[in-house]
Design a protein around this motif. Structure first.
Motif, PDB file in Angstrom:
ATOM      1  N   LEU A   1       0.780  -1.342  -0.082  1.00 39.93           N
ATOM      2  CA  LEU A   1       0.001   0.383   0.398  1.00 39.93           C
ATOM      3  C   LEU A   1       0.472   1.585   0.050  1.00 39.93           C
ATOM      4  O   LEU A   1       0.265   2.297  -0.016  1.00 39.93           O
ATOM      5  CB  LEU A   1      -0.972   0.325   1.360  1.00 39.93           C
ATOM      6  CG  LEU A   1      -1.788  -1.441   1.375  1.00 39.93           C
ATOM      7  CD1 LEU A   1      -2.993  -0.975   2.578  1.00 39.93           C
ATOM      8  CD2 LEU A   1      -3.108  -1.877  -0.005  1.00 39.93           C
ATOM      9  N   LYS A   2       2.128   1.236   0.706  1.00 38.66           N
ATOM     10  CA  LYS A   2       2.760   1.876   0.459  1.00 38.66           C
ATOM     11  C   LYS A   2       2.495   3.747   1.030  1.00 38.66           C
ATOM     12  O   LYS A   2       2.253   4.531   0.606  1.00 38.66           O
ATOM     13  CB  LYS A   2       3.351   2.803  -1.303  1.00 38.66           C
ATOM     14  CG  LYS A   2       3.996   1.414  -1.771  1.00 38.66           C
ATOM     15  CD  LYS A   2       4.689   1.874  -3.390  1.00 38.66           C
ATOM     16  CE  LYS A   2       4.922   0.626  -3.798  1.00 38.66           C
ATOM     17  NZ  LYS A   2       5.334  -0.331  -3.505  1.00 38.66           N
ATOM     18  N   PRO A   3       2.161   3.426   2.597  1.00 37.64           N
ATOM     19  CA  PRO A   3       1.858   4.730   3.005  1.00 37.64           C
ATOM     20  C   PRO A   3       3.053   6.205   2.887  1.00 37.64           C
ATOM     21  O   PRO A   3       3.897   5.539   2.548  1.00 37.64           O
ATOM     22  CB  PRO A   3       2.091   4.476   4.432  1.00 37.64           C
ATOM     23  CG  PRO A   3       2.914   3.411   4.706  1.00 37.64           C
ATOM     24  CD  PRO A   3       2.767   2.198   2.819  1.00 37.64           C
ATOM     25  N   HIS A   4       2.553   7.281   3.804  1.00 31.78           N
ATOM     26  CA  HIS A   4       3.703   7.730   3.546  1.00 31.78           C
ATOM     27  C   HIS A   4       4.264   7.655   4.673  1.00 31.78           C
ATOM     28  O   HIS A   4       5.808   8.452   4.651  1.00 31.78           O
ATOM     29  CB  HIS A   4       3.005   9.765   3.513  1.00 31.78           C
ATOM     30  CG  HIS A   4       2.081   9.611   1.839  1.00 31.78           C
ATOM     31  ND1 HIS A   4       0.432  10.158   2.448  1.00 31.78           N
ATOM     32  CD2 HIS A   4       2.084   9.126   0.611  1.00 31.78           C
ATOM     33  CE1 HIS A   4       0.244   9.961   0.628  1.00 31.78           C
ATOM     34  NE2 HIS A   4       0.999   9.692   0.497  1.00 31.78           N
ATOM     35  N   ARG A   5       3.913   7.200   5.505  1.00 34.69           N
ATOM     36  CA  ARG A   5       4.650   7.390   6.919  1.00 34.69           C
ATOM     37  C   ARG A   5       4.467   6.365   7.973  1.00 34.69           C
ATOM     38  O   ARG A   5       3.751   5.935   7.253  1.00 34.69           O
ATOM     39  CB  ARG A   5       4.897   8.764   7.446  1.00 34.69           C
ATOM     40  CG  ARG A   5       3.627   9.525   7.978  1.00 34.69           C
ATOM     41  CD  ARG A   5       3.798  10.825   8.306  1.00 34.69           C
ATOM     42  NE  ARG A   5       2.357  11.672   8.487  1.00 34.69           N
ATOM     43  CZ  ARG A   5       1.701  11.815   9.408  1.00 34.69           C
ATOM     44  NH1 ARG A   5       2.627  11.236  10.609  1.00 34.69           N
ATOM     45  NH2 ARG A   5       0.860  12.411   8.984  1.00 34.69           N
ATOM     46  N   GLY A   6       4.667   6.167   8.344  1.00 36.60           N
ATOM     47  CA  GLY A   6       3.911   5.586  10.413  1.00 36.60           C
ATOM     48  C   GLY A   6       4.436   5.502  10.757  1.00 36.60           C
ATOM     49  O   GLY A   6       5.452   6.292  11.511  1.00 36.60           O
ATOM     50  N   GLU A   7       3.497   4.824  12.389  1.00 35.84           N
ATOM     51  CA  GLU A   7       3.868   5.288  13.565  1.00 35.84           C
ATOM     52  C   GLU A   7       3.550   4.211  14.506  1.00 35.84           C
ATOM     53  O   GLU A   7       2.724   3.498  13.974  1.00 35.84           O
ATOM     54  CB  GLU A   7       3.073   6.599  14.253  1.00 35.84           C
ATOM     55  CG  GLU A   7       3.417   7.810  13.328  1.00 35.84           C
ATOM     56  CD  GLU A   7       3.052   8.889  13.623  1.00 35.84           C
ATOM     57  OE1 GLU A   7       1.898   8.606  14.947  1.00 35.84           O
ATOM     58  OE2 GLU A   7       2.881  10.469  13.597  1.00 35.84           O
ATOM     59  N   ILE A   8       4.260   3.871  15.252  1.00 36.07           N
ATOM     60  CA  ILE A   8       3.945   3.144  16.207  1.00 36.07           C
ATOM     61  C   ILE A   8       2.728   3.369  17.421  1.00 36.07           C
ATOM     62  O   ILE A   8       2.603   4.038  18.016  1.00 36.07           O
ATOM     63  CB  ILE A   8       5.459   2.318  17.223  1.00 36.07           C
ATOM     64  CG1 ILE A   8       6.336   2.201  16.548  1.00 36.07           C
ATOM     65  CG2 ILE A   8       4.120   1.280  18.216  1.00 36.07           C
ATOM     66  CD1 ILE A   8       7.390   1.872  17.783  1.00 36.07           C
ATOM     67  N   TYR A   9       1.965   2.083  17.469  1.00 35.27           N
ATOM     68  CA  TYR A   9       0.281   2.293  17.267  1.00 35.27           C
ATOM     69  C   TYR A   9      -0.052   1.715  18.712  1.00 35.27           C
ATOM     70  O   TYR A   9       0.617   0.467  18.958  1.00 35.27           O
ATOM     71  CB  TYR A   9      -0.869   2.427  16.722  1.00 35.27           C
ATOM     72  CG  TYR A   9      -1.893   2.496  17.305  1.00 35.27           C
ATOM     73  CD1 TYR A   9      -2.981   3.226  17.309  1.00 35.27           C
ATOM     74  CD2 TYR A   9      -1.983   0.711  18.218  1.00 35.27           C
ATOM     75  CE1 TYR A   9      -3.895   4.073  17.872  1.00 35.27           C
ATOM     76  CE2 TYR A   9      -4.358   0.945  17.939  1.00 35.27           C
ATOM     77  CZ  TYR A   9      -4.788   2.288  18.317  1.00 35.27           C
ATOM     78  OH  TYR A   9      -5.867   2.307  18.887  1.00 35.27           O
TER      79      TYR A   9
END
Length: 74
Positions: A63-71
């Protein structure tokens, strides 16, 4: 995973993107189905999707997200 949408149509685009994220979750049978939209201001909205760590690499590459964070649940 986070997708950023900018411009006057940002909120509508982010909301529409979440529809496709939910479809992907169903089709792929992912463990987590937490998705949503956050409207930052009139020109910036984000769509997000929470995935299990075990599924993160596969989903990220697809899906190639723009960024990620730990949830973390609160």
């Amino acid at each position: 995973m986070i997708w950023d949408f900018r411009g006057p149509a940002a909120s509508k685009t982010a909301e529409h993107h979440v529809i496709h994220l939910k479809e992907y979750i169903t089709i792929e049978g992912l463990n987590n189905n937490l998705t949503g939209v956050s409207h930052i201001n009139d020109m910036l909205s984000i769509a997000y999707m929470v995935v299990d760590e075990s599924e993160m690499h596969i989903v990220r590459d697809a899906l190639k997200p723009h960024r990620g964070e730990i949830y973390e649940k609160q």
